[in-house]
Design an enzyme around this catalytic site. Structure first.
Site, PDB file in Angstrom:
ATOM      1  N   THR A 132       0.975  -1.200   0.091  1.00 56.18           N
ATOM      2  CA  THR A 132      -0.303   0.016   0.057  1.00 56.18           C
ATOM      3  C   THR A 132       0.246   1.298  -0.488  1.00 56.18           C
ATOM      4  O   THR A 132       2.145   0.888   0.285  1.00 56.18           O
ATOM      5  CB  THR A 132      -1.300  -0.408   1.434  1.00 56.18           C
ATOM      6  OG1 THR A 132      -1.477   1.278   0.958  1.00 56.18           O
ATOM      7  CG2 THR A 132      -0.036  -0.187   2.721  1.00 56.18           C
ATOM      8  N   ASP A 133       0.177   2.271  -0.642  1.00 60.93           N
ATOM      9  CA  ASP A 133       1.043   3.051  -0.539  1.00 60.93           C
ATOM     10  C   ASP A 133       1.109   4.251   0.930  1.00 60.93           C
ATOM     11  O   ASP A 133       1.730   5.761   1.601  1.00 60.93           O
ATOM     12  CB  ASP A 133       0.102   4.708  -1.558  1.00 60.93           C
ATOM     13  CG  ASP A 133      -0.828   5.204  -0.924  1.00 60.93           C
ATOM     14  OD1 ASP A 133      -1.728   3.969  -0.243  1.00 60.93           O
ATOM     15  OD2 ASP A 133      -1.207   5.873  -1.496  1.00 60.93           O
ATOM     16  N   GLU A 134       0.046   3.760   2.185  1.00 66.48           N
ATOM     17  CA  GLU A 134       0.088   4.054   3.094  1.00 66.48           C
ATOM     18  C   GLU A 134       1.536   4.134   4.076  1.00 66.48           C
ATOM     19  O   GLU A 134       1.849   4.386   4.855  1.00 66.48           O
ATOM     20  CB  GLU A 134      -0.436   3.701   3.744  1.00 66.48           C
ATOM     21  CG  GLU A 134      -2.787   3.819   3.810  1.00 66.48           C
ATOM     22  CD  GLU A 134      -3.800   3.483   4.389  1.00 66.48           C
ATOM     23  OE1 GLU A 134      -2.955   2.932   5.808  1.00 66.48           O
ATOM     24  OE2 GLU A 134      -4.397   3.294   3.618  1.00 66.48           O
ATOM     25  N   TYR A 157      -2.211  -0.618  10.666  1.00 70.14           N
ATOM     26  CA  TYR A 157      -2.142  -1.088   9.856  1.00 70.14           C
ATOM     27  C   TYR A 157      -1.387  -0.491   9.210  1.00 70.14           C
ATOM     28  O   TYR A 157      -0.419  -1.408   8.514  1.00 70.14           O
ATOM     29  CB  TYR A 157      -4.045  -0.466   9.068  1.00 70.14           C
ATOM     30  CG  TYR A 157      -3.545  -0.648   7.647  1.00 70.14           C
ATOM     31  CD1 TYR A 157      -3.760  -2.184   7.077  1.00 70.14           C
ATOM     32  CD2 TYR A 157      -3.182   0.017   6.207  1.00 70.14           C
ATOM     33  CE1 TYR A 157      -3.320  -2.642   5.733  1.00 70.14           C
ATOM     34  CE2 TYR A 157      -3.918   0.245   5.404  1.00 70.14           C
ATOM     35  CZ  TYR A 157      -2.977  -1.405   5.002  1.00 70.14           C
ATOM     36  OH  TYR A 157      -3.097  -2.213   3.442  1.00 70.14           O
ATOM     37  N   LYS A 161       1.761  -3.032   7.159  1.00 73.20           N
ATOM     38  CA  LYS A 161       2.170  -3.572   5.931  1.00 73.20           C
ATOM     39  C   LYS A 161       3.452  -2.827   6.055  1.00 73.20           C
ATOM     40  O   LYS A 161       4.400  -3.609   4.925  1.00 73.20           O
ATOM     41  CB  LYS A 161       1.252  -2.954   4.183  1.00 73.20           C
ATOM     42  CG  LYS A 161       0.257  -2.489   5.481  1.00 73.20           C
ATOM     43  CD  LYS A 161      -0.017  -3.815   4.245  1.00 73.20           C
ATOM     44  CE  LYS A 161      -0.036  -4.500   3.150  1.00 73.20           C
ATOM     45  NZ  LYS A 161      -0.117  -5.857   1.930  1.00 73.20           N
TER      46      LYS A 161
HETATM   47  P1  NAD Z   1     -10.097  -7.611   1.843  1.00 64.23           P
HETATM   48  O1  NAD Z   1      -9.434  -7.413   3.376  1.00 64.23           O
HETATM   49  O2  NAD Z   1     -10.779  -7.022   0.623  1.00 64.23           O
HETATM   50  O3  NAD Z   1      -8.829  -9.194   1.533  1.00 64.23           O
HETATM   51  C1  NAD Z   1      -8.232  -9.704   1.766  1.00 64.23           C
HETATM   52  C2  NAD Z   1      -7.955 -11.156   2.373  1.00 64.23           C
HETATM   53  O4  NAD Z   1      -7.781 -11.608   2.830  1.00 64.23           O
HETATM   54  C3  NAD Z   1      -9.417 -11.750   2.253  1.00 64.23           C
HETATM   55  O5  NAD Z   1     -10.165 -12.822   1.947  1.00 64.23           O
HETATM   56  C4  NAD Z   1      -9.273 -12.075   3.770  1.00 64.23           C
HETATM   57  O6  NAD Z   1     -10.142 -13.771   4.170  1.00 64.23           O
HETATM   58  C5  NAD Z   1      -7.379 -12.740   4.266  1.00 64.23           C
HETATM   59  N1  NAD Z   1      -7.250 -12.911   4.971  1.00 64.23           N
HETATM   60  C6  NAD Z   1      -6.895 -12.493   5.661  1.00 64.23           C
HETATM   61  N2  NAD Z   1      -6.531 -12.891   6.639  1.00 64.23           N
HETATM   62  C7  NAD Z   1      -5.585 -14.068   5.926  1.00 64.23           C
HETATM   63  C8  NAD Z   1      -5.085 -15.154   6.942  1.00 64.23           C
HETATM   64  N3  NAD Z   1      -4.386 -15.277   7.696  1.00 64.23           N
HETATM   65  N4  NAD Z   1      -5.248 -15.846   5.660  1.00 64.23           N
HETATM   66  C9  NAD Z   1      -5.283 -16.299   5.022  1.00 64.23           C
HETATM   67  N5  NAD Z   1      -6.152 -14.860   4.015  1.00 64.23           N
HETATM   68  C10 NAD Z   1      -6.171 -14.211   5.396  1.00 64.23           C
HETATM   69  O7  NAD Z   1      -8.172  -6.050   1.111  1.00 64.23           O
HETATM   70  P2  NAD Z   1      -8.349  -5.666   0.266  1.00 64.23           P
HETATM   71  O8  NAD Z   1      -8.719  -4.367   0.229  1.00 64.23           O
HETATM   72  O9  NAD Z   1      -8.280  -7.003  -1.019  1.00 64.23           O
HETATM   73  O10 NAD Z   1      -6.478  -5.438   0.367  1.00 64.23           O
HETATM   74  C11 NAD Z   1      -5.427  -6.813  -0.631  1.00 64.23           C
HETATM   75  C12 NAD Z   1      -3.936  -6.510  -0.348  1.00 64.23           C
HETATM   76  O11 NAD Z   1      -3.963  -5.080  -1.281  1.00 64.23           O
HETATM   77  C13 NAD Z   1      -3.691  -5.805   1.542  1.00 64.23           C
HETATM   78  O12 NAD Z   1      -2.579  -6.825   0.742  1.00 64.23           O
HETATM   79  C14 NAD Z   1      -4.399  -4.788   1.074  1.00 64.23           C
HETATM   80  O13 NAD Z   1      -3.011  -4.272   2.218  1.00 64.23           O
HETATM   81  C15 NAD Z   1      -3.480  -4.365  -0.446  1.00 64.23           C
HETATM   82  N6  NAD Z   1      -3.892  -3.440  -0.981  1.00 64.23           N
HETATM   83  C16 NAD Z   1      -5.073  -2.347  -0.626  1.00 64.23           C
HETATM   84  C17 NAD Z   1      -5.781  -1.727  -0.794  1.00 64.23           C
HETATM   85  C18 NAD Z   1      -6.936  -1.211  -1.108  1.00 64.23           C
HETATM   86  O14 NAD Z   1      -7.822   0.254  -1.046  1.00 64.23           O
HETATM   87  N7  NAD Z   1      -8.447  -2.097  -0.854  1.00 64.23           N
HETATM   88  C19 NAD Z   1      -4.320  -0.056  -1.907  1.00 64.23           C
HETATM   89  C20 NAD Z   1      -3.347  -0.659  -1.552  1.00 64.23           C
HETATM   90  C21 NAD Z   1      -2.826  -1.901  -0.801  1.00 64.23           C
HETATM   91  O1  DAU Z   2      -4.070   4.114   0.475  1.00 63.61           O
HETATM   92  C1  DAU Z   2      -4.311   2.459   0.498  1.00 63.61           C
HETATM   93  C2  DAU Z   2      -5.437   1.854   1.176  1.00 63.61           C
HETATM   94  O2  DAU Z   2      -6.406   2.901   1.128  1.00 63.61           O
HETATM   95  C3  DAU Z   2      -5.451   0.787   1.596  1.00 63.61           C
HETATM   96  O3  DAU Z   2      -3.971   0.190   1.906  1.00 63.61           O
HETATM   97  C4  DAU Z   2      -6.411   0.302   2.581  1.00 63.61           C
HETATM   98  O4  DAU Z   2      -6.376  -1.249   3.507  1.00 63.61           O
HETATM   99  C5  DAU Z   2      -7.714   0.791   2.204  1.00 63.61           C
HETATM  100  O5  DAU Z   2      -8.206   0.372   3.239  1.00 63.61           O
HETATM  101  C6  DAU Z   2      -7.823   2.098   2.481  1.00 63.61           C
HETATM  102  O6  DAU Z   2      -7.301   2.868   3.004  1.00 63.61           O
HETATM  103  P1  DAU Z   2      -8.397   4.044   3.461  1.00 63.61           P
HETATM  104  O7  DAU Z   2      -8.204   3.863   5.312  1.00 63.61           O
HETATM  105  O8  DAU Z   2      -7.750   5.663   3.009  1.00 63.61           O
HETATM  106  O9  DAU Z   2      -9.409   3.734   3.261  1.00 63.61           O
HETATM  107  P2  DAU Z   2     -10.964   3.845   4.111  1.00 63.61           P
HETATM  108  O10 DAU Z   2     -11.889   3.773   3.104  1.00 63.61           O
HETATM  109  O11 DAU Z   2     -11.501   3.494   4.902  1.00 63.61           O
HETATM  110  O12 DAU Z   2     -11.430   5.243   4.129  1.00 63.61           O
HETATM  111  C7  DAU Z   2     -11.054   6.473   3.353  1.00 63.61           C
HETATM  112  C8  DAU Z   2     -11.058   8.117   3.286  1.00 63.61           C
HETATM  113  O13 DAU Z   2     -12.624   8.151   3.971  1.00 63.61           O
HETATM  114  C9  DAU Z   2      -9.884   7.809   4.643  1.00 63.61           C
HETATM  115  O14 DAU Z   2      -9.803   9.594   5.000  1.00 63.61           O
HETATM  116  C10 DAU Z   2     -10.812   7.884   6.235  1.00 63.61           C
HETATM  117  C11 DAU Z   2     -12.488   8.587   5.367  1.00 63.61           C
HETATM  118  N1  DAU Z   2     -14.223   7.768   6.497  1.00 63.61           N
HETATM  119  C12 DAU Z   2     -13.737   6.301   5.926  1.00 63.61           C
HETATM  120  C13 DAU Z   2     -14.879   5.466   6.645  1.00 63.61           C
HETATM  121  C14 DAU Z   2     -15.225   4.296   6.895  1.00 63.61           C
HETATM  122  C15 DAU Z   2     -14.392   8.561   6.602  1.00 63.61           C
HETATM  123  O15 DAU Z   2     -14.824   9.632   6.386  1.00 63.61           O
HETATM  124  N2  DAU Z   2     -15.732   8.072   7.337  1.00 63.61           N
HETATM  125  C16 DAU Z   2     -15.928   6.352   7.204  1.00 63.61           C
HETATM  126  O16 DAU Z   2     -17.168   5.844   8.017  1.00 63.61           O
END
Ligand code: NAD
Ligand code: DAU
Length: 352
Positions: A132-134, A157, A161
């Protein structure tokens, strides 16, 4: 030649799009989807491809060392695309240890198995960590995250990562494990668990529930349509240089409150409600602890080196996304009621 590829976390949001793309695009690959089916894992996400002959689902936990070693022995993987993780920042604030365990311990468990089982034949192997970019922290004074930006994670989180990224690079440096890493910005699209901003707000608007905006809604995120992220993962896996890092982003920054207003307006139009109806649900609530102000990716490297760029404009992406949630009410209902967790029992446990 048949290639055997392990994709972890394939039942989750991004993982399901990656699995679908690989299963459809590479019929000569055998795709093993390993997922523990935590609250975030939903096999309904894959029901359109789960009968394909080049797809196998394995229910298992990346933190279970014996299980992971046995899995590597059973399949003799050519490569790993590792997405399984705890992914929600708010949950990491209330339960950091769970994030340490899955994201760091789980990643190192996979690295150990790859290092041991592949040890005499690293050639043509690849361990790809999807990150992730975080990990770069928060851009409070302008600029963009590049691949050389120093790590400065600020939430449990992002610290977990960042820790897993460091371990992946340490295994490359210490044991010559052939690795590649990508760091992506915020994804949106179908199949996202409705705890994240966009699906949560779509669901709440549909059900006339308050829209909880953290703080003043001034935080900025860089949004990318999930299928474009899956395409980037395909490019990095196949064309990325061993040992390199690639940043992936949408060139698409939005202040939360502006994005929320777009969702409200689009939902009013699609639901045939009077303009301004959904905006009335906006409720400002206590800010997220340690809330990062701004993320923005400079994705020049992946565009220049691998030829990737986002295919979808945001307006089209958000409209498509809202349509998907409105058309898949059953999916949303199953996720919010918990019924989706029975899909594995129905499809797999009772199949044999
Ligand atoms: P998600 O939470 O939707 O999915 C995570 C998956 O991992 C789920 O299916 C869960 O069952 C599985 N999992 C969790 N713990 C496990 C374990 N111990 N063993 C096996 N499986 C397990 O997550 P996502 O949003 O699809 O993110 C996927 C990946 O991409 C993550 O590594 C996240 O850090 C990264 N990422 C997410 C975003 C985003 O915006 N969602 C952005 C950048 C990077
Ligand atoms: O940048 C990549 C990341 O983006 C991934 O690595 C994470 O897995 C993914 O969850 C996401 O993180 P954020 O914290 O940015 O996503 P989230 O959807 O939780 O929140 C987006 C923005 O909205 C953040 O500034 C928090 C705000 N927010 C979120 C929720 C859930 C609200 O204002 N209200 C809310 O109820």
């Amino acid at each position: 030649m048949l290639k055997t590829l392990l994709i972890t976390g394939g039942a989750g949001f991004i993982g399901s799009h990656v699995v679908r793309l690989f299963v459809n695009k590479y019929p000569n690959y055998k795709i093993i989807n390993l997922d523990a089916l935590t609250y975030a894992g939903n096999l309904e996400n894959l029901k359109d491809i789960d009968q394909k002959s080049n797809y196998v689902f394995e229910k298992g936990d990346i933190t279970d060392e014996n299980y992971i070693f046995d899995l590597f022995k059973k399949y003799d993987f050519d490569g790993v695309i590792h997405l399984a993780a705890e992914s929600h920042v708010d949950r990491s604030i209330s339960n950091p240890l769970e994030f340490l365990k899955t994201n760091i311990f789980g990643t190192v468990t996979l690295l150990n198995a790859a290092k041991e089982i592949w040890k005499d034949h690293f050639d043509n192997k690849r361990f790809y960590h999807v990150s992730t970019d975080e990990v770069y922290g928060s851009l409070d004074n302008g600029g963009f995250f590049t691949e050389t930006t120093a790590y400065d994670p600020k939430s449990p989180y992002s610290a977990s990562k960042a820790g897993s990224d460091h371990f992946v690079r340490a295994y490359a440096n210490t044991y010559n494990l052939p690795i590649v890493i990508s760091n992506c910005s915020n994804n949106y699209g179908p199949n996202q668990f409705p705890e994240k901003l966009i699906p949560l707000f779509i669901n709440n608007i549909q059900n006339n529930k308050p829209l909880p905006v953290y703080g003043k809604g001034e935080n900025i995120r860089d949004w990318l349509y999930v299928v474009d992220h899956a395409r980037a993962i395909d490019d990095v896996y196949h064309k990325g240089k061993t040992g390199e890092t690639y940043n992936i982003g949408g060139f698409n920054e939005w202040k939360n409150i502006d994005l929320i207003k777009v969702i409200c307006k689009t939902m009013d139009e699609k639901l045939g409600r009077e303009a301004g109806t959904s905006e009335k649900l906006i409720t400002y609530v206590t800010d997220r602890a340690g809330h990062d102000l701004r993320y923005a990716i400079d994705a020049t490297k992946i565009t220049k080196d691998l030829g990737w760029k986002p295919s979808l404009q945001f307006e089209e992406g958000i409209s498509k996304t809202i349509d998907w949630y409105l058309e898949n009410e059953e999916w949303l209902k199953n996720v919010t009621s918990g019924a989706y967790q029975e899909y594995y029992d129905e499809m797999y446990d009772k199949r044999d």
